[in-house]
Design an enzyme around this catalytic site. Structure first.
Site, short mmCIF file in Angstrom:
data_model
loop_
_atom_site.label_atom_id
_atom_site.label_comp_id
_atom_site.label_asym_id
_atom_site.label_seq_id
_atom_site.Cartn_x
_atom_site.Cartn_y
_atom_site.Cartn_z
N ARG A 1 -5.20 17.52 4.04
CA ARG A 1 -4.64 18.08 5.26
C ARG A 1 -3.16 17.74 5.39
O ARG A 1 -2.36 18.54 5.86
CB ARG A 1 -5.42 17.62 6.49
CG ARG A 1 -5.26 18.56 7.67
CD ARG A 1 -6.05 18.12 8.89
NE ARG A 1 -7.46 17.98 8.60
CZ ARG A 1 -8.26 17.09 9.18
NH1 ARG A 1 -7.79 16.27 10.10
NH2 ARG A 1 -9.53 17.02 8.85
N HIS B 1 0.79 -1.24 0.00
CA HIS B 1 0.00 0.00 0.00
C HIS B 1 0.82 1.28 0.00
O HIS B 1 0.25 2.36 -0.10
CB HIS B 1 -0.94 0.01 1.21
CG HIS B 1 -1.76 -1.24 1.31
ND1 HIS B 1 -1.44 -2.29 2.15
CD2 HIS B 1 -2.88 -1.62 0.65
CE1 HIS B 1 -2.32 -3.24 2.01
NE2 HIS B 1 -3.20 -2.88 1.11
N MET C 1 -12.90 7.70 14.40
CA MET C 1 -12.97 6.41 13.71
C MET C 1 -11.63 5.71 13.45
O MET C 1 -11.60 4.71 12.74
CB MET C 1 -13.72 6.59 12.38
CG MET C 1 -15.11 7.18 12.59
SD MET C 1 -16.11 7.22 11.10
CE MET C 1 -16.48 5.48 10.90
N GLU C 2 -10.53 6.20 14.01
CA GLU C 2 -9.22 5.63 13.67
C GLU C 2 -8.30 5.27 14.83
O GLU C 2 -7.44 4.39 14.71
CB GLU C 2 -8.43 6.61 12.76
CG GLU C 2 -9.01 6.84 11.38
CD GLU C 2 -10.14 7.86 11.36
OE1 GLU C 2 -10.26 8.64 12.33
OE2 GLU C 2 -10.93 7.87 10.40
N SER D 1 -14.84 18.77 16.25
CA SER D 1 -15.39 19.37 15.03
C SER D 1 -16.90 19.44 15.06
O SER D 1 -17.52 20.17 14.28
CB SER D 1 -14.95 18.56 13.81
OG SER D 1 -15.43 17.24 13.92
N ASP D 2 -17.51 18.65 15.94
CA ASP D 2 -18.97 18.70 16.08
C ASP D 2 -19.34 18.20 17.47
O ASP D 2 -18.58 17.46 18.10
CB ASP D 2 -19.67 17.88 14.99
CG ASP D 2 -19.09 16.50 14.81
OD1 ASP D 2 -17.97 16.38 14.29
OD2 ASP D 2 -19.74 15.53 15.23
N GLY E 1 -6.57 14.58 14.30
CA GLY E 1 -7.84 14.47 13.60
C GLY E 1 -8.94 15.21 14.31
O GLY E 1 -8.70 16.01 15.21
N1 HPA Z 1 -18.59 10.50 14.44
C1 HPA Z 1 -17.55 9.77 14.06
N2 HPA Z 1 -16.38 10.31 13.73
C2 HPA Z 1 -16.26 11.64 13.81
C3 HPA Z 1 -17.31 12.45 14.20
C4 HPA Z 1 -18.54 11.84 14.55
O1 HPA Z 1 -19.52 12.51 14.91
N3 HPA Z 1 -16.86 13.73 14.15
C5 HPA Z 1 -15.58 13.69 13.73
N4 HPA Z 1 -15.21 12.43 13.52
#
Ligand code: HPA
Length: 235
Positions: free
Chosen positions: A24, A4, A179-180, A202-203, A89
């Site tokens: 990024r 890879h 997720m990582e 980020s949220d 991230g």
């Molecule tokens: N869920 C999963 N991964 C993420 C999220 C989320 O709300 N925000 C940034 N990475």
């Protein structure tokens, strides 16, 4: 060269930063590294090696999810003799304590993934990150007056979730979701290497506030600076 990664062995530094997004990785390399050279383009996952304050550093995009991070971190540790990886991230906050742009340093990751059982036949669920790296990061943050807090992150397999009840994750001590990180920490543990993650919120899954995609790509400079300043101090 691996299945890879097309870089030659000597083209990857011992110290690696891993954003998820290839754009990024390019942004970080061009803005912060001296003499960045692109050393991987396979599958669009970009890697750049250069120096930061004279110390060789590679910025390598992991792609999204446990599967992709599981492949790249394995090959970086196993085939390229990488010593330390800091994932940089974004994460979604499970608590009003962590607001947009706040920085969470993952002292551990919790996951219900089947990745660990398939990769190594054991279900670990909680994996700690490197105490050495976290110590360096928290000291650097204090020195540079960057507000960063340690905490556990939940690594999920599914971005889109029907079940909006996050209590089972907050009960496990998780402050945010991404997720990582679990795959990275799994491989660091397997190869006895150092890894951790610095995550910018980020949220917020409780208040539903979020930063827009362009800002996700570029307004993460405080975290990037913290990661670079920290990884060059690691021996
Ligand atoms: N869920 C999963 N991964 C993420 C999220 C989320 O709300 N925000 C940034 N990475």
């Amino acid at each position: 060269m691996t299945v890879h990664i097309e870089a030659e062995k000597g083209q990857i530094a011992k110290r690696v930063l891993m954003p998820g997004d290839p754009n990024r990785a390019e942004y970080i390399a061009k803005k912060y590294l001296e003499n960045p050279v692109c050393v991987n383009k396979l599958r669009g996952e970009l890697a750049f090696t250069g120096t930061y304050k004279g110390v060789p550093v590679t910025v390598f995009s992991s792609g999204m999810g446990i599967g992709s991070m599981g492949i790249y971190s394995y090959e970086l540790f196993n085939d390229y003799d990488v010593d330390s990886i800091i994932r940089i991230g974004t994460a979604g906050s499970y608590t009003e304590d962590f607001k947009l742009y706040d920085i969470l340093v993952a002292d551990s990751s919790y996951s219900k993934t089947y990745f660990d059982e398939e990769a190594g036949r054991e279900d670990i669920e909680i994996i700690n990150s490197s105490g050495d790296l976290n110590g360096i990061i928290m000291n650097t943050a204090a020195l540079k007056r960057i507000n960063a807090r340690l905490g556990r992150v939940h690594t999920t397999e599914s971005f889109y979730t029907e079940n909006k009840n996050y209590k089972k994750f907050t009960d496990m001590g998780c402050r945010a979701v991404e997720m990582e990180t679990y795959a990275l920490l799994y491989n660091a543990k397997k190869f006895l290497k150092k890894a951790t993650a610095i995550l910018t919120i980020s949220d917020n899954l409780i208040t539903h506030e979020e930063i827009d995609p362009k800002a996700r790509e570029q307004k993460l400079d405080e975290m990037i600076f913290l990661a670079l300043e920290s990884i060059i101090k690691n021996q």
